[in-house]
Design an enzyme around this catalytic site. Structure first.
Site: not given
Ligand code: ATP
Ligand code: MG
Length: 551
Positions: A36, A261, A271
């Site tokens: 995102e 994760r 983020k």
């Molecule tokens: P954040 O909470 O940091 O925004 P998110 O999962 O909401 O993380 P996205 O932009 O939706 O962030 O993530 C894109 C991809 O990266 C998704 O498939 C998510 O599962 C993966 N991802 C995000 N954080 C991690 C992590 N700590 N370890 C492994 N994969 C991750």
């Molecule tokens: Mg997210």
């Protein structure tokens, strides 16, 4: 070290993919990385990137980069560009660049299809009522009075939702599944909401936006994704992912597979929280070298190869695992030990005058850029009558076994001569400010005769050295799991940055390119800062210390 081309088939996801291909379920594997655009990518995303792009490349498939842009209020084009840059820098090429918003029209049509099949309805419950009707883990949900609206009425209301006839929050489109389902995600989840927000790509064309769960599976299917890899928190959403695809006219049904994760000690991978650090000014920006973002790691001097190596070492499983920061640090240390040019830098200079060295003489000493790898070439380091050494490399009152310089003692200046300290000059407070020494002219590249000199210290020629600012970065947090604190900002390490403003570095660094990496001998690994460094003021960031100093 692993390269993108030769990732070993070690994790359970690769095994599933290999099996599916062997059974001819697919001709080609297609994955996607779906961030995102609401912040910069962090090291947790690197795990997902390496996994998705790694699998595609290993099995001669494709991987798309898809921006999951359905929450316009938090998203921006700045983040889109930063994400593209980071994925590219990590060494990966996407097959196609897509946006969930590319599919808004199709998503809308599929929603109409669900309504026509009696599988979605327009609901007027407000947020508070929704919560109340949803029930809990132990209590089934309650059906909304709107659940039995006619198909015709639902179609009419949904058309008017899109046309902007209603206010934000007045209606929702919901899937009609099962309010008593044990999985709460299946209790008539929302599919569309009314939201009047400008979208970075579609502008004001839409006032309704599809929800994440609805959008994600359809976007995957439209792109022909074979394996949709996501983190464990989506395991409970998989039944919904499958329900939506089973109930619309689409013939692709990707397999969702969840993995754990990455959680990294002494930092934060969220983020939202990283954004808070930026907004509240705890760091200089998303690319502050202390940040666990790809941009921060890059600016600190990390290499793409070290980050890929890290992702390979931590593996992919379904078990939650905390990774020690030292794992990441040892990846970059190993890489830089092999690849970084050596140079000399004195962070706390102490003046040394070589009394028997000819006044106007300057020797241009040739030194290897890398002691174990002659292919990395040589550089010229000037030597003259006045040099600087590190204050720490001289002891007025030496501790036991001290091997560096003491009054009356000898030490070798690395790559140059053996010198002997004859006299110490102190200021009014008793601080040592200068050493009067002599050099042994027969010791250039040769052992001194009749005696052993153990210590070797680094130095720079005073007149030729360049002034530099050196930023000594340390871990951003004082505790292993800052997210467990009531306020994670309270756990910030107040000493995460120490700025040395009057360091002296060897003259060959005048030609260094921004972003280039060095081992300052005996000091650590450093990178010429890409933002603040200039010809008139060199700025170096410490990437990592030479050894693990945290244990
Ligand atoms: P954040 O909470 O940091 O925004 P998110 O999962 O909401 O993380 P996205 O932009 O939706 O962030 O993530 C894109 C991809 O990266 C998704 O498939 C998510 O599962 C993966 N991802 C995000 N954080 C991690 C992590 N700590 N370890 C492994 N994969 C991750
Ligand atoms: Mg997210």
């Amino acid at each position: 070290m692993s390269t993108i081309e030769n990732l070993p088939a070690t994790n359970f996801i690769r095994q599933i993919v290999a099996k599916d291909l062997a059974e001819n379920k697919h001709n080609k594997v297609i994955t996607r990385f779906p961030p995102e655009p609401n912040g910069f990518l962090h090291i947790g995303h690197a795990k997902s990137i390496c996994l998705n792009f790694g699998i595609a490349s290993e099995f001669s498939g494709l991987c798309n980069l898809r921006f999951d842009d359905t929450n316009p209020e938090k998203e921006s084009i700045e983040y889109v560009h930063a994400i593209e840059k980071d994925v590219h820098w990590l060494g990966f090429k996407w097959a196609e660049l897509r946006h969930s918003s590319d599919y808004f029209e199709q998503l809308y049509d599929f929603a109409v299809e669900l309504i026509e099949k009696g599988l979605a309805y327009v609901d007027s419950l407000n947020a508070e009522q929704m919560r109340e009707y949803r029930g809990s883990l132990t209590k089934p949900g309650k059906e909304s009075p709107d659940r039995h609206r006619s198909i015709a009425e639902n179609l009419d209301l949904f058309t008017r939702m899109r046309a902007g006839e209603f206010s934000d929050g007045q209606y929702l489109l919901r899937a009609k599944i099962d309010m008593a389902a044990s999985n709460i995600n299946m209790r008539d989840p929302a599919l569309y909401r009314i939201r009047r927000v400008h979208h970075q790509r579609t502008g004001d064309a839409w006032c309704i936006y599809p929800m994440y769960d609805y959008t994600h599976c359809i976007s995957d299917a439209l792109e022909g994704i074979t394996h949709s890899l996501c983190t464990l928190e989506f395991a409970d959403h998989r039944p919904l992912y499958d329900w939506i695809l089973d109930n619309i006219s689409i013939d692709c049904h990707p397999l969702q597979i969840e993995f754990s994760r990455l959680e990294l000690e002494y930092t934060i991978v969220s983020k939202r929280k990283l954004n808070q650090l930026v907004v509240e000014g705890h760091v200089s920006g998303w690319d502050d070298p202390r940040m666990p973002t790809i941009a921060g790691l890059r600016r600190a001097g990390f290499t793409p190869a070290a980050i890929r190596d890290f992702c390979e070492r931590i593996g992919v499983t379904k078990k939650d695992a905390w990774i020690e920061m030292s794992v990441l640090e040892s990846c970059i240390r190993e890489d830089l030990n092999n690849t970084a040019f050596r140079a000399m830098a004195v962070l706390e200079p102490l003046k040394v005058v070589l009394e028997n060295y000819p006044e106007a003489q300057v020797e241009q000493l040739e030194m290897s850029n890398h002691p174990q790898d002659e292919t990395q070439g040589k550089r010229i380091v000037p030597f003259a009558k006045v040099v600087y050494i590190e204050q720490d490399d001289f002891a007025d009152i030496p501790p036991p076994k001290y091997k560096r310089l003491i009054e009356g003692g000898e030490v070798r200046l690395r790559g140059a001569y053996v010198i002997k300290c004859n006299e110490i000059i102190k200021d009014a407070e008793g601080k040592v400010i200068e050493l009067r020494c002599t050099y042994d002219e027969n010791t250039l590249g040769k052992k001194p005769e009749g005696r052993k000199v153990k210590g070797v210290i680094h130095w720079v020629a005073a007149e030729h050295a360049l002034d530099a600012e050196v930023r000594l970065y340390d871990r951003l947090f004082n505790v292993a799991n800052p997210s467990a604190e009531e306020n994670f900002c309270d756990a910030l390490n107040p000493n995460s940055l120490e700025v040395v403003t009057d360091a002296k570095v060897e003259s060959s660094l005048a030609k260094a390119e921004l972003g280039s990496r060095f081992q300052f001998e005996r000091v650590g690994y450093f990178c010429l800062d890409t933002k603040d460094s200039s010809a008139s003021k060199l700025v170096f960031n410490r990437t990592v210390t030479l050894r693990d100093t945290w244990v």
